[in-house]
Design a protein around this motif. Structure first.
Motif, mmCIF file in Angstrom:
data_model
loop_
_atom_site.group_PDB
_atom_site.id
_atom_site.type_symbol
_atom_site.label_atom_id
_atom_site.label_comp_id
_atom_site.label_asym_id
_atom_site.label_seq_id
_atom_site.Cartn_x
_atom_site.Cartn_y
_atom_site.Cartn_z
ATOM 1 N N SER A 1 38.407 38.907 46.897
ATOM 2 C CA SER A 1 38.619 38.448 45.524
ATOM 3 C C SER A 1 37.662 37.318 45.162
ATOM 4 O O SER A 1 37.011 37.350 44.106
ATOM 5 C CB SER A 1 40.071 37.986 45.344
ATOM 6 N N VAL A 2 37.570 36.312 46.027
ATOM 7 C CA VAL A 2 36.680 35.183 45.759
ATOM 8 C C VAL A 2 35.227 35.640 45.736
ATOM 9 O O VAL A 2 34.447 35.250 44.849
ATOM 10 C CB VAL A 2 36.879 34.074 46.819
ATOM 11 N N VAL A 3 34.843 36.477 46.687
ATOM 12 C CA VAL A 3 33.446 36.888 46.780
ATOM 13 C C VAL A 3 33.037 37.751 45.596
ATOM 14 O O VAL A 3 31.933 37.586 45.052
ATOM 15 C CB VAL A 3 33.193 37.612 48.116
ATOM 16 N N ILE A 4 33.894 38.670 45.169
ATOM 17 C CA ILE A 4 33.527 39.508 44.026
ATOM 18 C C ILE A 4 33.377 38.655 42.772
ATOM 19 O O ILE A 4 32.467 38.874 41.961
ATOM 20 C CB ILE A 4 34.562 40.624 43.815
ATOM 21 N N PHE A 5 34.236 37.645 42.593
ATOM 22 C CA PHE A 5 34.045 36.745 41.460
ATOM 23 C C PHE A 5 32.723 35.990 41.593
ATOM 24 O O PHE A 5 31.953 35.866 40.628
ATOM 25 C CB PHE A 5 35.198 35.745 41.341
ATOM 26 N N GLN A 6 32.451 35.468 42.794
ATOM 27 C CA GLN A 6 31.192 34.743 43.008
ATOM 28 C C GLN A 6 30.002 35.670 42.766
ATOM 29 O O GLN A 6 28.981 35.251 42.192
ATOM 30 C CB GLN A 6 31.165 34.171 44.434
ATOM 31 N N TRP A 7 30.102 36.898 43.192
ATOM 32 C CA TRP A 7 29.025 37.871 43.019
ATOM 33 C C TRP A 7 28.752 38.115 41.541
ATOM 34 O O TRP A 7 27.593 38.196 41.118
ATOM 35 C CB TRP A 7 29.410 39.166 43.726
ATOM 36 N N PHE A 8 29.824 38.241 40.750
ATOM 37 C CA PHE A 8 29.678 38.391 39.299
ATOM 38 C C PHE A 8 29.112 37.124 38.675
ATOM 39 O O PHE A 8 28.218 37.174 37.831
ATOM 40 C CB PHE A 8 31.039 38.722 38.678
ATOM 41 N N PHE A 9 29.623 35.977 39.097
ATOM 42 C CA PHE A 9 29.273 34.708 38.459
ATOM 43 C C PHE A 9 27.779 34.400 38.614
ATOM 44 O O PHE A 9 27.077 34.180 37.634
ATOM 45 C CB PHE A 9 30.121 33.582 39.058
ATOM 46 N N TRP A 10 27.284 34.396 39.870
ATOM 47 C CA TRP A 10 25.856 34.180 40.075
ATOM 48 C C TRP A 10 25.338 34.690 41.418
ATOM 49 O O TRP A 10 24.134 34.672 41.673
ATOM 50 C CB TRP A 10 25.494 32.706 39.919
ATOM 51 N N GLY A 11 26.203 35.212 42.252
ATOM 52 C CA GLY A 11 25.774 35.643 43.577
ATOM 53 C C GLY A 11 24.740 36.754 43.535
ATOM 54 O O GLY A 11 23.707 36.679 44.223
ATOM 55 N N TYR A 12 25.003 37.791 42.751
ATOM 56 C CA TYR A 12 24.049 38.899 42.681
ATOM 57 C C TYR A 12 22.700 38.430 42.166
ATOM 58 O O TYR A 12 21.643 38.828 42.667
ATOM 59 C CB TYR A 12 24.595 40.013 41.786
ATOM 60 N N SER A 13 22.721 37.552 41.191
ATOM 61 C CA SER A 13 21.477 37.045 40.623
ATOM 62 C C SER A 13 20.686 36.224 41.637
ATOM 63 O O SER A 13 19.463 36.366 41.762
ATOM 64 C CB SER A 13 21.774 36.193 39.382
ATOM 65 N N LEU A 14 21.387 35.367 42.397
ATOM 66 C CA LEU A 14 20.705 34.534 43.386
ATOM 67 C C LEU A 14 20.096 35.353 44.513
ATOM 68 O O LEU A 14 19.098 34.955 45.118
ATOM 69 C CB LEU A 14 21.679 33.500 43.965
ATOM 70 N N ALA A 15 20.696 36.499 44.810
ATOM 71 C CA ALA A 15 20.191 37.332 45.898
ATOM 72 C C ALA A 15 19.200 38.388 45.427
ATOM 73 O O ALA A 15 18.190 38.646 46.098
ATOM 74 C CB ALA A 15 21.352 37.999 46.631
#
Length: 502
Positions: free
Chosen positions: A74-88
């Motif tokens: 749950s936390v990771v998918i939110f982080q991924w949406f928030f900016w994780g995918y963009s940073l990677a």
């Protein structure tokens, strides 16, 4: 009424206006179907990790580890949406391939343009890679086994994914990443997933300190698993999910994907048998179930960075060597005095390193070429007389370890000095158990006097039964050297104790 598509995909931004352009014409629908299916399969690995960790723990902490797996996704998918995918995986990077930009912040413009893997669009690649991120986060939390407070764990996980995982994923898989430009090879996550999670867990365990143990004052605490059945179920989920994890990393449905599927299964099988035979001859002449499961996971970890690059026969070698290395690495915590109770570092940290180095040995240009027009040529490893490849692999491994250990330690030490983010349970809470102290719910019904209606457990409504026997069986330090375990919690007979009704 039908759409009147007259536009042409732009190949950048969102890929074009979806009202005037059929964005799907850029991609093969079979490839997209396969990668979407793989994303769902990889997701199943997260509850598999929860079951594995829960089974290896003591009963009074078992629910918290199941909770941690679902919290992690749950936390990771939110982080991924928030900016994780963009940073990677943004289409441009900063720091010469060190970190992505905020091009896709909040999934802005994540739609139909080709992704870092050009065979699928950004939105599908983001879904697939989000599952990898969730698996990594869930694995890393194993270092907190039986002694971490849960709210600080959530905060730490969000920050760790941002500061540790995303840069390493960018280095390793983004087309502009500095390790990609250097020439290192990582098919499905030896570095970002396993080396990072294993060493992150090791530092988490180091900063938290050893679990409180009334019997063992010098060595590492050793407790029996509360449910070997859960360990088996977790391993089943993981092996099943890995058959999407590695083949999906091809980014398409070419022969390379199915080639890596066979390599994955052979490495798992050879790793499981190897570990089980080692334990049989070293410790007690027993065919241990936990040993078999540990070896399977070790083999899967070892083949992950190599599966789409190496000949199938070499996956047998990788599975055997990784199982041997991880088996003996499980003993090292007694030397380094770090209470990694679930052996996350021994299995994933060490296993990922072995797999990464062996990728340099066995990578073959003709295996990589089975991706056809979807792939890019590689010089191969020692099989192709490309002697530098092992050096590139060692550089990638060393940089991943250094970044993970240093940044994880700094992050945890800072959080622990913030009063409301204190990392560890108090001694009396740890003795009570994470389930009761932090959650107020329990894994098994016998721990509660009744379940209120509607079925919604709250700590204030639970009447625990008095227990007349010790819940956890502890082996004295004098006996620890004569026993061996694939994890701290894997070495004991079934729990014995008498429960009296109130």
């Amino acid at each position: 009424m039908s759409f009147n598509f007259t536009g042409t995909p732009t190949g950048s931004g969102t890929g074009g206006d979806s009202l005037t352009t059929d964005l799907n014409t850029q991609f093969d629908l079979g490839n997209m179907s396969w990668i979407g299916t793989c994303a769902a399969g990889v997701w199943l690995m997260v509850p598999g990790i929860g079951l594995l960790y829960s089974g290896m723990s003591r009963k009074k902490h078992a629910l918290s580890l199941l909770w941690a797996s679902l919290m992690a996704v749950s936390v990771v998918i939110f982080q991924w949406f928030f900016w994780g995918y963009s940073l990677a995986f943004s289409h441009s990077t900063r720091g010469d391939g060190f970190i992505g930009t905020l091009q896709f912040f909040g999934f802005r413009n994540v739609l139909g343009a080709p992704s870092a893997v050009t065979s699928v669009p950004d939105v599908l690649f983001a879904v697939f890679q989000g599952m990898f991120a969730a698996v990594t986060g869930a694995l890393m939390l194993g270092g907190a086994c039986e002694r971490a407070r849960l709210f600080p764990m959530m905060v730490f996980l969000f920050l760790w994914m941002t500061i540790v995982y995303c840069p390493i994923a960018c280095w390793t898989w983004n087309a502009d990443g500095w390790l990609v430009k250097l020439g290192s090879l990582d098919y499905a996550g030896g570095g970002p997933v396993h080396i990072a999670s294993g060493h992150g867990a090791l530092i988490y365990a180091l900063i938290l300190g050893k679990r409180n143990d009334p019997v063992t004052s010098k060595g590492m605490p050793k407790y029996k698993p509360h449910s070997v059945t859960s360990v088996v179920l977790g391993t089943v989920f993981l092996w099943f999910g890995w058959q999407f994890f590695n083949p999906g990393s091809a980014g398409n449905a070419t022969i390379r994907a199915w080639y890596s599927a066979m390599s994955t299964n052979l490495a798992a099988a050879s790793g499981g048998l190897t570990w089980m035979f080692i334990d049989y001859f070293r410790h007690g002449r027993k065919w241990t179930t936990v040993g078999l499961c540990s070896g399977i996971i070790a083999g899967l970890v070892g083949i992950t960075p190599a599966a789409g690059f190496v000949p199938i026969w070499s996956s047998f070698v990788i599975g055997v060597v990784t199982a041997v290395g991880c088996n003996f690495a499980a003993d090292l915590k007694n030397l380094i005095h770090i209470d990694d109770g679930l052996d996350v570092w021994a299995l994933h940290g060490v296993g990922g390193c072995i797999g990464s180095v062996f990728t340099g040995f066995f990578a073959a240009d003709y295996v990589n070429a089975t991706a056809g027009s979807y792939g890019a040529p590689i010089p191969g490893g020692w099989i192709n007389h490309h002697w530098k490849q092992v050096g590139y692999q060692l550089a990638a491994m060393s940089s991943t370890i250094a970044w993970t250990c240093v940044v994880t330690a700094i992050l945890l030490l800072i959080l622990d000095r913030i009063p409301f983010l204190r990392l560890r349970l108090r001694p009396e809470e740890e003795e009570l158990g994470t389930d009761e102290a932090e959650i107020g719910e329990f894994t098994y019904g016998e721990d509660t006097g009744y379940i209120p209606e509607p079925i919604r457990s709250h700590a204030s409504n639970i009447v625990p039964k008095p227990v007349s026997a010790i819940d956890d069986q502890i082996i004295p330090s004098s006996e620890q050297d004569s026993k061996h375990s694939t994890s701290d919690n894997s070495n004991y007979d079934e729990e014995k104790g008498n429960v009296t009704e109130k």
